[in-house]
Design an enzyme around this catalytic site. Structure first.
Site, mmCIF file in Angstrom:
data_model
loop_
_atom_site.group_PDB
_atom_site.id
_atom_site.type_symbol
_atom_site.label_atom_id
_atom_site.label_comp_id
_atom_site.label_asym_id
_atom_site.label_seq_id
_atom_site.Cartn_x
_atom_site.Cartn_y
_atom_site.Cartn_z
ATOM 1 N N TYR A 85 11.416 -23.570 -81.114
ATOM 2 C CA TYR A 85 12.874 -23.724 -80.930
ATOM 3 C C TYR A 85 13.301 -23.229 -79.539
ATOM 4 O O TYR A 85 14.058 -23.897 -78.827
ATOM 5 C CB TYR A 85 13.553 -22.915 -82.039
ATOM 6 C CG TYR A 85 15.048 -23.055 -82.159
ATOM 7 C CD1 TYR A 85 15.626 -24.204 -82.713
ATOM 8 C CD2 TYR A 85 15.898 -22.014 -81.774
ATOM 9 C CE1 TYR A 85 17.001 -24.297 -82.864
ATOM 10 C CE2 TYR A 85 17.270 -22.099 -81.922
ATOM 11 C CZ TYR A 85 17.820 -23.246 -82.473
ATOM 12 O OH TYR A 85 19.187 -23.332 -82.623
ATOM 13 N N LYS A 126 15.081 -25.361 -76.601
ATOM 14 C CA LYS A 126 16.429 -24.986 -76.147
ATOM 15 C C LYS A 126 16.431 -24.586 -74.668
ATOM 16 O O LYS A 126 17.431 -24.766 -73.972
ATOM 17 C CB LYS A 126 16.995 -23.869 -77.028
ATOM 18 C CG LYS A 126 17.223 -24.299 -78.490
ATOM 19 C CD LYS A 126 18.201 -25.444 -78.578
ATOM 20 C CE LYS A 126 18.584 -25.805 -80.004
ATOM 21 N NZ LYS A 126 19.531 -26.925 -80.086
#
Ligand code: NDP
Length: 242
Positions: A150, A154
Site C-alpha cells: 500500500y 501511495k
C-alpha cells in the site's frame, strides 16, 4: 455554483470517500461519472443526481487497463473537466508474510488504476486546454508497518502527481494529491478499537476524519478559485502527519 456543464470522473465511488466526493461535487453543480466495479454504482448514481447536474454510474475494474478502455470506448469524453483517482484497497501484512497476490492486487488497484483512468481521459482534457486531476494518496506513503504494498502504491501516486503537474501545466491542467489520515469508511470499519484509539491519541485534533472532510478538499481543488495550485499534497488528517 458553476455556469458551464463540467463533468468529473470519480473512481471507487460506490461507497466511502469516493461516494462523499461525488455527493459534494454534485452539490457544487458538476456532472458526475461514478466508476466502481460494484454494479450497484448504477443505482447509487441516482442518489446524487440533483436538479442542476447529471450523474451516471459506470461499472469498470480500474486496476485493469483493458476494462477501462472497453468501458469508455464509445463514451463522449468532450466535456470531461476533472478526474479523481480515488479507488484503492489494502491487504495489510508484514512484508515477511506478504505473498505475490497481496502485492500485485494492491499495486494494480491503487497505482496502475491511476495510470489507466488518467490515460483514458487525458487527450480530451488536453484538447479542452483545461482540467483538474486529484489523486488520493495516503499518510502511509511515507512508509508504514504492514503496508509495504500500500505504501509503495501511495508513494508512487505522489511521484505521478508531481510529474503530471510539471508535464500538463502548460495545458492548463492542474494535478494535485490529497493525503488522507484516518477516515471513517468501510475500509477502516474493521480496524480493531484498540488500534483506532492509538490513532486518535496520535492525532492532534483527537478524532477520526469523515469522508466529507476529504470531499470538501476535493471540492476546493475542483473550484476555479484554487486554479493556481498545482503539484501539491494536501493532508486531510487532523495533523496525524506533521
Ligand atoms: P472503501 O473500501 O470504503 O471504498 C473503496 C471503493 O473503491 C469501493 O467502492 C470499492 O468497490 C472500489 N474499488 C476497489 N477496487 C476497485 C477497482 N479495481 N475498480 C473499481 N472500483 C474499485 O475505501 P475508502 O473510501 O476508505 O478509501 C478511498 C481511497 O482513500 C482509497 O484510495 C484509500 O486508499 C484512500 N485512503 C483511505 C483512508 C481511510 O482512512 N479510509 C486513509 C488514507 C487513504 P467495492 O465496494 O466493490 O469493493
Amino acid at each position: 455554483m458553476i455556469s458551464l456543464s463540467k463533468k468529473i470522473v470519480v473512481t471507487g465511488s460506490n461507497r466511502g470517500i469516493g461516494y462523499a466526493i461525488c455527493k459534494r461535487l454534485a452539490e457544487d453543480g458538476f456532472d458526475i461519472v461514478m466508476i466502481d466495479y460494484d454494479s450497484e454504482v448504477i443505482n447509487t448514481a441516482k442518489t446524487i443526481k440533483t436538479e442542476n447536474n447529471s450523474a451516471e454510474g459506470i461499472v469498470c475494474d480500474v486496476s485493469d487497463y483493458s476494462s477501462c478502455q472497453k468501458a469508455f470506448e464509445y463514451y463522449n469524453k468532450d466535456d470531461i473537466y476533472g478526474v479523481v483517482n480515488n479507488a484503492g484497497i489494502n491487504r495489510d501484512t508484514l512484508f515477511i508474510n506478504m505473498n505475490y497476490d497481496q502485492w500485485d492486487k494492491v499495486i494494480k488497484t491503487d497505482l496502475y488504476s491511476v495510470f489507466n483512468i488518467t490515460k483514458t481521459f487525458i487527450d480530451s482534457m488536453i484538447k479542452n486546454n483545461c482540467g483538474r486531476i486529484v489523486n488520493v494518496s495516503s499518510a502511509s506513503w511515507q512508509g508504514n508497518i504492514g503496508q509495504a504494498n500500500y505504501a509503495s502504491a501511495k508513494a508512487g501516486i505522489i511521484g505521478f502527481t508531481k510529474t503530471l503537474a510539471r508535464e500538463l501545466g502548460k495545458y492548463n491542467i492542474k494535478t494535485n494529491a490529497i493525503v488522507p489520515g484516518f477516515i471513517k469508511t468501510p475500509m477502516t470499519d474493521n480496524v480493531p478499537d484498540n488500534i483506532k484509539d492509538k490513532f486518535i491519541e496520535k492525532i492532534p485534533l483527537k478524532k477520526i476524519g469523515l469522508p466529507e472532510d476529504v470531499a470538501n478538499t476535493v471540492s476546493f481543488l475542483m473550484n476555479e478559485k484554487s486554479g493556481y495550485i498545482n503539484g501539491t499534497l494536501i493532508e486531510v488528517g487532523g495533523g496525524l502527519v506533521l
